[in-house]
Motif scaffolding. Structure first.
Motif, short mmCIF file in Angstrom:
data_model
loop_
_atom_site.label_atom_id
_atom_site.label_comp_id
_atom_site.label_asym_id
_atom_site.label_seq_id
_atom_site.Cartn_x
_atom_site.Cartn_y
_atom_site.Cartn_z
N MET A 137 26.40 72.39 40.16
CA MET A 137 26.18 70.96 39.97
C MET A 137 26.36 70.58 38.51
N GLU A 138 27.04 69.48 38.29
CA GLU A 138 27.41 69.03 36.94
C GLU A 138 26.20 68.81 36.05
N GLU A 139 25.18 68.14 36.57
CA GLU A 139 24.05 67.79 35.72
C GLU A 139 23.30 69.01 35.20
N VAL A 140 23.26 70.07 36.01
CA VAL A 140 22.56 71.28 35.60
C VAL A 140 23.32 71.99 34.47
N TYR A 194 30.79 70.84 32.06
CA TYR A 194 31.08 71.17 33.46
C TYR A 194 32.49 70.70 33.84
N GLY A 195 32.82 69.48 33.48
CA GLY A 195 34.13 68.95 33.83
C GLY A 195 35.26 69.76 33.22
N ARG A 196 35.09 70.20 31.97
CA ARG A 196 36.12 71.00 31.32
C ARG A 196 36.23 72.37 31.98
N ALA A 197 35.09 72.96 32.33
CA ALA A 197 35.11 74.26 32.99
C ALA A 197 35.77 74.18 34.36
N VAL A 198 35.48 73.14 35.10
CA VAL A 198 36.08 72.96 36.43
C VAL A 198 37.59 72.78 36.31
N ALA A 218 26.25 79.09 48.60
CA ALA A 218 26.17 77.70 48.13
C ALA A 218 27.28 77.41 47.12
N TYR A 219 27.52 78.34 46.19
CA TYR A 219 28.60 78.17 45.22
C TYR A 219 29.95 78.03 45.94
N ARG A 220 30.19 78.92 46.91
CA ARG A 220 31.48 78.90 47.60
C ARG A 220 31.69 77.55 48.31
N GLU A 221 30.67 77.13 49.02
CA GLU A 221 30.79 75.90 49.79
C GLU A 221 30.98 74.68 48.90
N ARG A 222 30.15 74.57 47.85
CA ARG A 222 30.19 73.37 47.03
C ARG A 222 31.42 73.32 46.12
N LEU A 223 31.78 74.44 45.50
CA LEU A 223 32.95 74.43 44.61
C LEU A 223 34.23 74.20 45.40
N LYS A 224 34.31 74.76 46.61
CA LYS A 224 35.48 74.54 47.46
C LYS A 224 35.55 73.09 47.91
N GLU A 225 34.41 72.56 48.34
CA GLU A 225 34.35 71.20 48.86
C GLU A 225 34.63 70.17 47.77
N MET A 226 34.03 70.36 46.60
CA MET A 226 34.14 69.35 45.55
C MET A 226 35.41 69.48 44.71
N HIS A 227 35.89 70.73 44.52
CA HIS A 227 36.97 70.93 43.55
C HIS A 227 38.12 71.81 44.05
N GLY A 228 38.01 72.37 45.25
CA GLY A 228 39.05 73.25 45.75
C GLY A 228 39.08 74.60 45.04
N ILE A 229 37.96 74.97 44.42
CA ILE A 229 37.88 76.23 43.67
C ILE A 229 37.42 77.36 44.59
N THR A 230 38.12 78.48 44.55
CA THR A 230 37.72 79.69 45.26
C THR A 230 37.51 80.81 44.25
N PHE A 231 36.69 81.79 44.62
CA PHE A 231 36.43 82.92 43.74
C PHE A 231 36.10 84.14 44.57
N ASN A 232 36.07 85.31 43.93
CA ASN A 232 35.88 86.56 44.66
C ASN A 232 34.42 86.94 44.84
#
Length: 331
Positions: free
Chosen positions: A144-147, A157-161, A202-216
């Motif tokens: 989450m961005e605010e955290v 957060y925005g730059r990292a994403v 939670a990371y997988r679901e939210r990052l995929k849903e919000m930004h299309g980001i996947t990770f291992n």
């Protein structure tokens, strides 16, 4: 014979002796050298244990980088080099170390805040790292961005994403590629990291849903009450936090502790058991504390210097994903 005696035994050593068969704590091998290239960073995170910032000037010189490369070339048992900071990317010899290590057949791991890839001169780093098949660990305290912005500064957060999306476009974090992307979670303040499996989902679901980001995979780490975070705490708060960690000590974590498989080399060439120990300048227990004195056989059998901070790596599941990774290399 142990270098420690009962009268000088710290609380961590006492716990080891009482509950495990690993006292005194000793190294088993060295498959990985962790290289801290300096404390300069594009961020000034509230929890940073090395107190990295844009104002820091400590950085590893080329002479030290070359000595590390000589060590890597001379020791086939060392298969991996892991590069950390600060923002190691800001060291002028960062690319040289990565390319040279990859060229001699070593696996390269880089730890990053990812936001640094948007800094001037760093924009092409994702492609450079992909070209050398570097494994990337992105430190992202939350999905989450605010955290994240509360810990790392507004807009981080925005730059990292943005940077992570670029990594994914290059193939990082996707099935069927050899480009591995991990995420490192640390909790806010003195809260302990939650169970990794739940958090990873939670990371997988939210990052995929919000930004299309996947990770291992996801790694969870407890914060160390040193550096900038430690200075923000009272002495009583530090003691209470260490006591909480001690109360959740898990002897099953000891076998695969990363310090039993690795060493850290600081920006000034000094050798430590881990990156946390180099931050507080806790020297090796048995000498050979500089790369000029590097001796693989001696270092892989060394007794490990401990103190109560070690409870942060052994509370609950410990550094679960990293410890499992060490176990993979043991096989």
């Amino acid at each position: 014979m142990s270098l420690k005696t009962e009268v000088f035994m710290n609380a961590f050593d006492r716990k080891l002796k009482e509950t495990s068969g690993y006292y005194p704590l000793k190294a088993e091998r060295i498959f990985n050298i962790v290289v801290n290239m300096g404390y300069k960073c594009n961020l000034r995170c509230a929890h940073c244990y090395v107190e990295a910032s844009p104002e820091r000037t400590e950085e590893m010189p080329l002479e030290t980088v070359d000595k590390i490369l000589d060590i890597l070339a001379a020791n086939s048992e060392i298969t991996t080099v892991e590069i950390v900071g600060g923002a190691a990317e800001l060291n002028p010899h960062y690319r040289y170390l990565i390319k040279s290590a990859a060229d001699i057949g070593k696996k390269v791991i880089v730890c990053t805040n990812a936001a640094v890839y948007l800094e001037p001169g760093c924009e092409d780093l994702p492609g450079f790292l992909a070209g050398h098949k570097a494994q990337i660990f992105v430190s992202l305290p939350h999905y989450m961005e605010e955290v994240v912005d509360r810990q790392r500064g507004k807009g981080t957060y925005g730059r990292a994403v943005t940077a992570m999306k670029k990594l994914c476009e290059l193939g990082y974090g996707r099935d069927g590629t050899s480009l591995e992307l991990g995420i490192v979670h640390n909790p806010a303040g003195t809260a302990l990291a939650p169970p990794r499996e739940t958090l990873e989902s939670a990371y997988r679901e939210r990052l995929k849903e919000m930004h299309g980001i996947t990770f291992n995979y996801l790694v969870t780490l407890n914060n160390m009450p040193i550096g900038r975070m430690g200075k923000s705490m009272s002495a009583g708060d530090v003691q209470a936090y260490i006591k909480e960690l001690e109360g959740k000590f898990n002897p099953d974590t000891i076998k695969n502790l990363c310090c039993r498989q690795m060493i850290t080399i600081a920006y000034n060439g000094r050798i430590y058991d881990c990156d946390f120990r180099q931050t507080i300048d806790l020297p090796l227990a048995g000498g050979r504390s500089h790369i000029d004195d590097f001796d693989y056989e001696a270092l892989k059998r060394r007794e490990i210097a401990t103190n109560t901070l070690c409870f942060a790596c052994t509370a609950g599941a410990g550094q679960e994903q990293l410890d499992a990774w060490c176990e993979d290399f043991r096989r």
